[in-house]
Structures are given as structure tokens and as C-alpha cells.
Design a protein around this motif. Sequence first.
Motif: not given
Length: 267
Positions: A203-223
Motif C-alpha cells: 500500500t501507499d500512504g503515510h501510516l505512522r499511528d494509523s488506526v487501520h494498519f497499526a495492528a497488522g504491522i505489529a502482527l507481521c513484525r511479531a510473526a
Amino acid sequence: MLITDSELAVGAAAAGADVVRSMFGESLRRFGKDGDDFATEADLEAERVIIETLRAARPGDAVVGEESGRSGGSTGRTWLVDPLCGTLNYAVRNMLVAVNVALRDGGDVAVAASADPFANEIFWTDGDGAYVRTGSGDERLEPSAASRLVDFNLDPPFPNAPGFRAVDLLGDPRFVERFRPRVVSTTLAVAWVAAGRRAAYVTDGHLRDSVHFAAGIALCRAAGCVVTGIHGQPLHTGAGGLLVAADEETHAELLAINSVEGRRTDL
């Protein structure tokens, strides 16, 4: 007994998912937002229930809700709440949606949950591991590129166009030779990369502190996924965006395709 942050995230996401599931198929009032965007009564009610759940357990924490904005906060901790990611899908009775809850503690987002209301799955992380919870318990997430499916966010805005446009990737012969595109229009697809159901997400966009993407990013990092900006740069730097892949090989292949790699004008 004090509930852990990760269990609170799971519980809050589950509470929101219950609302989303219970209101599905109803004729819901819409509330206009910027452009063609809108929220439904289900978005607002799910967010209310999620915030009530968080406030009951962590009254001093701040909360940023997609619909209600920022409130509270004296601890330096902030909950990021997307009560219904995929509102347009939901409004036309498509079940591809997610309920996202993530906690930023200081500068990091580690604790998060992303619930699928209709599959009765909650993808969650405590920052150390990533799991999916179903009626039979928790199973550790294992990323895999075996599906060759790459999900895209094709919704605006596109801050890096024309230098980067995700749609260009779809037409590149090198992409077609190696991968197959999918567009589900919800960040549930980011959690699917962590779960091995997608090879990558772009995806494009500026995603810092994004309510949409924060959870998914954290999941992917932990996985253990590879998580960068669209040009392979550290996340939330340079052009921004998100390229998350199940493994290094997939990440490198996507970067090598001209639509992503060939337009590195910002580095």
C-alpha cells in the motif's frame, strides 16, 4: 487479577466484532466523511463498545478512534482503534472486514489484535509472538509465500504517484510471472500475511499511528515477516507506504519489479 495488555486488545477487538457481526445485513444509516468516505451505525457502535472496554481496564490511557478521534491520556500510552475496516464492503453485505485494536506504548506498537467477525478468528500479538485465536484455542502464526497471492490497497490517497502506483505493479509482466494479485479492501489482508494466507501486502500512504494498519504491522513484525516502506526503506521513513512480505525472497522480488524498485526518487 489485572488483565494483560494483549488480552485486553483481544477482548476489545472481540467486543467490537460482536457488534459488527450482530448488525450485519441491517439497513444502516450512513454518516458522510471526507470525499466519498462514510461510516455506518455499526462503525460507531463498535467503536463505542471497544472504547468502553479499554476505558474500563485502562482509564488513564489515551484512545484514538477512527470515528471519534483522540480522547483521554495521562500515561503516555495510546490505543489505536479501527472499529470496522472495510466499511464499504460491509455496507454492501460483503463479509471481508476487520476490527483492529493496537497499543502504542512510547514509540512502539507491539500489542495488537485484528478480529475477523465472520470467521470468528482473532489475530493477536503480545509483541513477542503472533497467534490466531479460534474456538479451539491459540495457534502460532507462520508466514509463508506458498500461495503467491499479493494483496493490494488500491484506495486513495496516493501520495507517491506517479513515482509509485500500486496499480502499475499489477500490470508488470514480472509480477504476473511470479505472483497473483488480490484486492480485499480491508487490512485483514495484512494479518493474512502473518498467517501465511498471503505472500505479501502493498500500500501507499503515510501510516505512522494509523488506526487501520497499526495492528497488522505489529502482527507481521511479531510473526517474522519482512516489513518496510514501499522502497524497502525503514518503515515510516522516506516515501512511506508499506511493503510486508512473508520472507526475504518475496520481499526482494517485489522490490526488483520496476513499479516498486525502479522509481526510488526519494532515496
